[in-house]
Design a protein around this motif. Structure first.
Motif, PDB file in Angstrom:
ATOM      1  N   GLN A 112     -74.051  86.270  17.970  1.00 13.65           N
ATOM      2  CA  GLN A 112     -74.917  87.156  17.183  1.00 13.65           C
ATOM      3  C   GLN A 112     -74.164  88.435  16.833  1.00 13.65           C
ATOM      4  O   GLN A 112     -73.629  89.111  17.713  1.00 13.65           O
ATOM      5  CB  GLN A 112     -76.187  87.492  17.980  1.00 13.65           C
ATOM      6  N   THR A 113     -74.159  88.772  15.553  1.00 18.76           N
ATOM      7  CA  THR A 113     -73.405  89.955  15.107  1.00 18.76           C
ATOM      8  C   THR A 113     -74.300  91.055  14.562  1.00 18.76           C
ATOM      9  O   THR A 113     -73.831  92.180  14.361  1.00 18.76           O
ATOM     10  CB  THR A 113     -72.385  89.569  14.023  1.00 18.76           C
ATOM     11  N   THR A 114     -75.585  90.760  14.302  1.00 18.32           N
ATOM     12  CA  THR A 114     -76.517  91.784  13.839  1.00 18.32           C
ATOM     13  C   THR A 114     -77.842  91.619  14.569  1.00 18.32           C
ATOM     14  O   THR A 114     -78.129  90.551  15.132  1.00 18.32           O
ATOM     15  CB  THR A 114     -76.772  91.693  12.313  1.00 18.32           C
ATOM     16  N   TYR A 115     -78.668  92.679  14.514  1.00 23.53           N
ATOM     17  CA  TYR A 115     -79.949  92.707  15.221  1.00 23.53           C
ATOM     18  C   TYR A 115     -81.047  93.126  14.256  1.00 23.53           C
ATOM     19  O   TYR A 115     -80.932  94.145  13.577  1.00 23.53           O
ATOM     20  CB  TYR A 115     -79.852  93.643  16.430  1.00 23.53           C
ATOM     21  N   THR A 116     -82.089  92.317  14.210  1.00 21.68           N
ATOM     22  CA  THR A 116     -83.142  92.503  13.218  1.00 21.68           C
ATOM     23  C   THR A 116     -83.874  93.817  13.404  1.00 21.68           C
ATOM     24  O   THR A 116     -84.100  94.567  12.451  1.00 21.68           O
ATOM     25  CB  THR A 116     -84.157  91.343  13.300  1.00 21.68           C
ATOM     26  N   ASP A 167     -67.044  98.698  16.834  1.00 21.80           N
ATOM     27  CA  ASP A 167     -67.822  97.458  16.785  1.00 21.80           C
ATOM     28  C   ASP A 167     -67.792  96.844  15.386  1.00 21.80           C
ATOM     29  O   ASP A 167     -67.734  95.617  15.238  1.00 21.80           O
ATOM     30  CB  ASP A 167     -69.272  97.722  17.210  1.00 21.80           C
ATOM     31  N   GLN A 168     -67.832  97.713  14.372  1.00 23.44           N
ATOM     32  CA  GLN A 168     -67.770  97.212  12.997  1.00 23.44           C
ATOM     33  C   GLN A 168     -66.467  96.464  12.764  1.00 23.44           C
ATOM     34  O   GLN A 168     -66.445  95.417  12.095  1.00 23.44           O
ATOM     35  CB  GLN A 168     -67.913  98.383  12.015  1.00 23.44           C
ATOM     36  N   ARG A 169     -65.370  96.967  13.329  1.00 25.01           N
ATOM     37  CA  ARG A 169     -64.087  96.284  13.181  1.00 25.01           C
ATOM     38  C   ARG A 169     -64.075  94.934  13.898  1.00 25.01           C
ATOM     39  O   ARG A 169     -63.314  94.039  13.537  1.00 25.01           O
ATOM     40  CB  ARG A 169     -62.955  97.180  13.702  1.00 25.01           C
TER      41      ARG A 169
END
Length: 270
Positions: A112-116, A167-169
């Protein structure tokens, strides 16, 4: 096969903690030796999980390595980290569940790379940081799992604020997607909208921190000093990020040694 003594294993996990976890290291140095060693063992295991999840192995190899770490919790391992952790678990009654949750959090970082929304993110924080609180609280001699969990979430939220760029990298965005949209943040870069969002996130972190610090009420003097110290270091980091206009891009915000010692001294004064 060479064998590692328990004392040698504890020396190894304390070296890992001093080298990798500067905030925790400053906090646990005020603990009695047995408690300090046990917290270092918990940290060293958590570090292993993080290193795999954040490393450069292919996803399937990461999953295999993480499951091997989980299996190590139940095996008679000769690895110093597991030797120290096994002894600490026996001494202080540290439950297996939060240690397994750390592995679950590492696996989640692969998938998982994003959170709703924040509920989604909070579930992740409970695994990767709240679980550390649940493991450590037994070492401190308390059964206040509610506030130990809140404290762990608070520290993870501060990490998320500090590490947005890093984290974005890594291809991850922990800031909730619905909040990014609500504040009009279309990209993670300096902007008035981004600063407004980060101020909102900082306020949430402080709310969780205040709730988590109610744990102090159930701790003995030295355990309370430990928690107050590393929580103070995290709060100081958040204050500096805020003072810098939430410019978390580029050089990571770190406290100098004199600044850390000042926070320790504040803790000694209560």
């Amino acid at each position: 096969m060479s064998t590692v003594s328990v004392d040698e294993a504890y020396a190894a996990v304390e070296r890992i903690t001093r080298h990798e976890a500067k905030n925790f290291a400053y906090g646990i140095m005020v603990l009695p030796r047995a408690k300090r060693q046990a917290i270092a063992a918990i940290y060293a295991f958590a570090r292993r999980v993080d290193d795999v999840a954040d490393g450069k192995l292919p996803a399937e190899e990461k999953r295999t390595a993480l499951e091997e770490l989980r299996a190590g919790l139940d095996e008679d391992s000769t690895d110093p980290v597991f030797i120290a952790l096994r002894d600490a678990r026996e001494r202080f009654g540290i439950p297996r569940e939060p240690l397994g949750a750390l592995v679950d959090g590492g696996l989640q970082d692969i998938d998982q790379t994003t959170y709703t929304d924040f509920d989604d993110l909070r579930g992740y924080c409970e695994k990767v940081a709240g679980a550390v609180g649940l493991a450590c609280v037994r070492v401190y001699g308390s059964d206040d799992t509610e506030h130990a969990m809140a404290l762990g979430i608070a520290l993870q939220l501060i990490n998320i604020i500090r590490d947005v760029d890093e984290d974005q990298r890594l291809g991850r965005v922990y800031l909730p997607q619905d909040e990014l949209a609500a504040f009009g943040v279309e990209e993670l870069a300096p902007s008035p909208a981004f600063r407004e969002l980060m101020a909102f996130e900082a306020e949430r972190a402080r709310t969780y921190l205040a709730e988590g610090l109610r744990l102090l009420e159930s701790l003995d003097r030295r355990s309370a000093l430990c928690v107050r110290t590393f929580a103070g270091l995290y709060r100081e980091t958040l204050d500096r990020i805020e003072a810098g206009g939430f410019d978390v891009f580029g050089k990571k915000t770190r406290l100098s040694t004199p600044r850390k010692l000042a926070v320790v001294a504040r803790g000694l004064l209560g």
